[in-house]
Design an enzyme around this catalytic site. Structure first.
Site, mmCIF file in Angstrom:
data_model
loop_
_atom_site.group_PDB
_atom_site.id
_atom_site.type_symbol
_atom_site.label_atom_id
_atom_site.label_comp_id
_atom_site.label_asym_id
_atom_site.label_seq_id
_atom_site.Cartn_x
_atom_site.Cartn_y
_atom_site.Cartn_z
ATOM 1 N N ASP A 1 -8.148 -5.361 0.221
ATOM 2 C CA ASP A 1 -7.885 -6.167 -0.856
ATOM 3 C C ASP A 1 -8.310 -8.169 -0.301
ATOM 4 O O ASP A 1 -8.859 -8.526 -1.350
ATOM 5 C CB ASP A 1 -7.728 -6.397 -2.230
ATOM 6 C CG ASP A 1 -8.225 -4.191 -2.400
ATOM 7 O OD1 ASP A 1 -9.957 -4.201 -2.269
ATOM 8 O OD2 ASP A 1 -7.584 -3.725 -3.076
ATOM 9 N N HIS B 1 0.595 -1.289 0.290
ATOM 10 C CA HIS B 1 0.299 0.073 0.316
ATOM 11 C C HIS B 1 0.898 0.985 0.577
ATOM 12 O O HIS B 1 2.068 1.189 0.592
ATOM 13 C CB HIS B 1 -1.153 0.293 0.863
ATOM 14 C CG HIS B 1 -2.324 0.719 1.396
ATOM 15 N ND1 HIS B 1 -1.847 2.277 1.392
ATOM 16 C CD2 HIS B 1 -3.110 0.817 1.070
ATOM 17 C CE1 HIS B 1 -3.586 2.687 1.064
ATOM 18 N NE2 HIS B 1 -4.232 2.080 0.572
#
Ligand code: CMC
Length: 431
Positions: A364, A307
């Site tokens: 996710d 991320h």
């Protein structure tokens, strides 16, 4: 709180104000940089650029903290639901009973699509990606509700309340209708006596003559999924919404652009890509270790990992990991993909490649396993992300539109093309 910072360029010192946020994060205010120095700030990918001041969401990526309007995501996940958290994100405070009921009513009663929209669905090829249809039809809402779609830099709160309810409600109907058109199934009408998520599941998954029945807590699991996706600071799609809104574009047009930005596999498209990755690992008989090696050598990407902001465990992934186990338990399903995901996670968290780059599971990584268990088709996973993210996009649209000081977003560039040259006529060009 403001004081000054000094930047030295060549032999000269330049003073720039320092801005400090309410959680202590600091920035040098470079709005006068070019005027004072002739330089611009170059920050491709915006990893070091604060594009706005915002009071909506706080993330501390090093510590894995996410808060909306000050409330930790863990507390919202435990005690709230999607619509209540949406209200909080959009209006800044938790609603009282009266405001919450009015907010819910406004959204639930708006589920029916204008009958003139039906031919639009029929006009798309059957193989059309649902994100393309979603983006197009959300933009088209401005044509069915022109009274709430004026392009104006100043937000009218009454119009915002109406437009946001239309958008939050109808986005479910558009998604459900897209799915049913693909399967040749008749439309199921929105029922405003059901909860937001139950009504959506019923519109999406009811079979002819067999209404959808939630026997395994699917609505609760999907509601939690929506809540956990509701906002996430200045990510790619939210920045897109703010960028479009900065020109004065209406809510529907701005959100439609956000949906397009979300579609890509580096952003919302990753939830689909994770399931595709887990399925291909499963089909190949790999226990996950070969895939981890491929990711380390740059031949593959471990989707659902890494991320831009989190350099620690994404707090949403922790909650979704637990939710995945509980959903599968309730359904009584053994999904081998969950075992592969757990193995991949363990392998990656013990591997120096991932440790040194601070790559952890993101939102996710487990969400697709939940969506798959509920019966959501993989092609619609990113649509689910979009439905969840609508409140955050709208809150950001409202924030920028309410700010009298906000200016059109217009970055500069470093030009690296040809220097000036003379036009060459076609017949004189090398063949
Ligand atoms: N698998 C393997 N290596 C990775 C991964 C990954 N998933 N993510 C980053 N790296 C490596 C990358 O190759 C680079 O290595 P090196 O330093 O040797 O060049 C290093 O880690 C830094 O990565 P980066 O690409 O510079 O990081 P970024 O901040 O530009 O990208 C990201 C962040 C999320 C796009 C990226 O981590 C990624 O592509 N992850 C997989 C896709 C994904 O799960 N996306 C969902 C993001 S969370 C939800 C959302 O915001 O929509």
């Amino acid at each position: 709180m403001e004081n000054n910072g000094i930047i030295r360029l060549g032999d000269e010192n330049f003073d720039f104000p320092i801005i400090e946020g309410s959680e202590g994060e600091k920035a040098i205010d470079l709005r006068t940089l070019r005027g004072k120095t002739g330089f611009i700030a170059f920050d491709e990918g915006y990893g070091n650029t604060g594009s706005c001041e915002s009071g909506i969401t706080f993330i501390n990526g090093e510590q894995g903290i996410l808060r909306h309007r000050g409330y930790p995501i863990e507390q919202l996940a435990e005690n709230s639901n999607f619509l209540e958290s949406a209200y909080l994100i959009m209006y800044g405070e938790l609603p009282n009973e009266v405001s919450l009921r009015a907010f819910e009513r406004n959204i639930l009663s708006n589920g029916t699509l204008d009958s003139n929209m039906q031919p639009l669905f029929e006009g798309f090829p059957l193989c059309a990606h649902p994100m393309a249809i979603l983006s197009a039809l959300v933009s088209s809402l401005s044509t069915y509700h022109p009274e709430y779609a004026t392009n104006n830099r100043k937000v009218d709160l009454g119009h915002f309340d109406a437009a946001s309810a239309i958008l939050m409600s109808k986005v479910r109907s558009i998604a459900a209708m897209t799915y049913r058109m693909k399967l040749g199934l008749p439309m199921v009408k929105s029922d405003d006596t059901k909860s937001y998520t139950e009504d959506f599941l019923s519109m999406l998954l009811s079979k002819p003559e067999i209404p959808f029945e939630d026997t395994c807590g699917a609505a609760n699991a999907l509601d939690l999924f929506f809540l956990l996706h509701a906002d996430h600071e200045q990510n790619c799609s939210t920045s897109t919404v703010r960028m479009v809104a900065s020109s004065g574009a209406n809510l529907f047009a701005s959100i439609s652009a956000g949906i397009s930005a979300l579609w890509g596999p580096s952003h919302g498209g990753a939830n689909m890509a994770v399931i595709e990755m887990l399925e291909s690992i499963h089909a190949s008989g790999d226990d996950g270790s070969r895939f981890v090696e491929a990711a380390k050598s740059g031949q593959a990407k471990l989707m659902g990992f890494g991320h831009r902001v989190y350099k620690n465990y994404d707090p949403r992934a922790k909650i979704l990991g637990k939710s995945a186990v509980s959903v599968l338990d309730k359904i009584g399903l053994q999904d081998p993909l969950l075992d592969i995901a757990r193995r991949l996670e363990r392998a990656a968290l013990e591997d120096d490649y991932f440790i040194s780059r601070k790559l952890y599971p993101n939102v996710d990584f487990y969400s697709g396993i939940i969506l798959k268990a509920i019966g959501i088709p993989v092609e619609f996973f990113t649509v689910m992300f979009a439905i969840g993210r609508i409140p955050g996009w709208m809150a950001n649209w409202k924030e920028i539109s309410e700010n009298p000081k906000s200016r059109i977003h217009r970055p500069r560039q470093i030009y690296t093309g040809s220097n000036e040259r003379n036009f060459v006529k076609l017949e004189k060009r090398a063949q």
